[in-house]
Design an enzyme around this catalytic site. Sequence first.
Site, PDB file in Angstrom:
ATOM      1  N   CYS A  71       0.740  -1.269   0.000  1.00  0.00           N
ATOM      2  CA  CYS A  71       0.000   0.000   0.000  1.00  0.00           C
ATOM      3  C   CYS A  71       0.767   1.316   0.000  1.00  0.00           C
ATOM      4  CB  CYS A  71      -0.952  -0.016   1.194  1.00  0.00           C
ATOM      5  SG  CYS A  71      -2.152  -1.352   1.167  1.00  0.00           S
ATOM      6  N   HIS A 129      -3.196   7.410   3.384  1.00  0.00           N
ATOM      7  CA  HIS A 129      -2.210   6.427   3.872  1.00  0.00           C
ATOM      8  C   HIS A 129      -0.767   6.894   3.694  1.00  0.00           C
ATOM      9  CE1 HIS A 129      -1.263   1.846   4.387  1.00  0.00           C
ATOM     10  NE2 HIS A 129      -1.250   2.500   5.542  1.00  0.00           N
TER      11      HIS A 129
END
Length: 447
Positions: A71, A129
């Site tokens: 990610c 994120h």
Amino acid sequence: MSVPGCITMGGKKITGQNAAGKPNVIVILADDLGHADVGFNGCKDIPTPNIDSLAKNGVRCSNGYVSHPFCSPTRAGLLTGRYQQRFGHECNPAWLPEDTNVGLPLNQVTVAQVMRDAGYVTGAIGKWHLGAAPCFHPNERGFTEYLGFLGGGHMYMPGDKGGVEYTVPVLRNKQPVEQKEYMTDLLSSEAASFITRHKDKPFFLYLAYNAVHTPLQAPEKYLNRFKHIADEKRRTYAAMNSAMDDGIGLVLKALRDNGIEENTMVWFFSDNGGPPANVAPTNNSPFRGHKGNVYEGGIHVPFVVQWKGGLPRGKVYDEPVISLDVFATAAALAGAKVPESHKLDGVDILPYLSGERKGVPHDVLHWRSGGSGGKWAVRQGRYKLVKDGTAVELFDLVDDVGETKDLGAEKPDIVKQLQKLHDAWNAELIEPLWQNPKRAVKKAGRK
């Protein structure tokens, strides 16, 4: 030469010109999507007509990669155009809103900053994120507009309970707003609204879905499309993927309705390969491995670029490209100035995709996960050297895309050559600035 209402590319008129005469750029990022979970890569049980239309009307990159097998590091590389290991962003950041050291380092320039400085409206929608502290907020990193959540994921249904990170408020810029609908639908609607609001200006839009990342959640309107799938997890995953495909259709419709589709470059790819079967029922066929691996299954993703006004339609481009190329390509398209101190690893791939330039965009591509002692891979041409466990393996990706036969003993000279390339690149990197967050105990929620 330009004329009112259009720009030209190689003598071809491009309709939908904005006031500045510059093409728009949209980057659509899926999350944890399996390579074979889209129609253009052979998926049979989950129709993805809108995603497939991007391949039909654009260029499918059959060797499209991301710069990391999971990610946050991929996102750091995407937004900076640099191998994220150069600046220590090699692990996922923990949810630490008070920590100003855990996030995309502030000395790194983002594509949003250079596009904004070139006169673009810049928008980010969805999963961030890249740090939870205020200094890492998208509005502080070049995005003039933001709607989304700052962590590594979120509950999809309004009001669902979960860990702290997955239940933080959705933010519009820096203000909390109420989530009233399924998260994927919310992000898609916001993207369509952004396009309509800014149709007369050049814009750069980063649409980062959390779909199809866990938790596996979907409303009945999407689940009902897949009653034929017996496996409950695969059925829910299919519904989530279908919702994202609908959302991408909404984005494309907004471009058409506002008369700017031909003048808008649209990228679509996943942040990494699909996770293993015990996490989600993804399909990375025909590749070996999954999210977290530097085998093809972790880094080789569905990858397509559509620009109706400037690229061929239905073309397959077979040379390796990487998510790092977004920055350089978008900046070149916008005529944006990249600071000399910000050395890009990505390249402008537009002339390669259009056929204007021959050769390959990248002589060598690199991967590293877990620091200098962790996993790594290097690809040059057809050969890839991989260390994903204890052994170093050599594969011929032309004859063996599934990485089943280690050729190291047969081709020691190629092993030596690729090892030398990796060692030289690895020497330019720094160690991770933080480590991946540990799994939290159930009571404490998801970290």
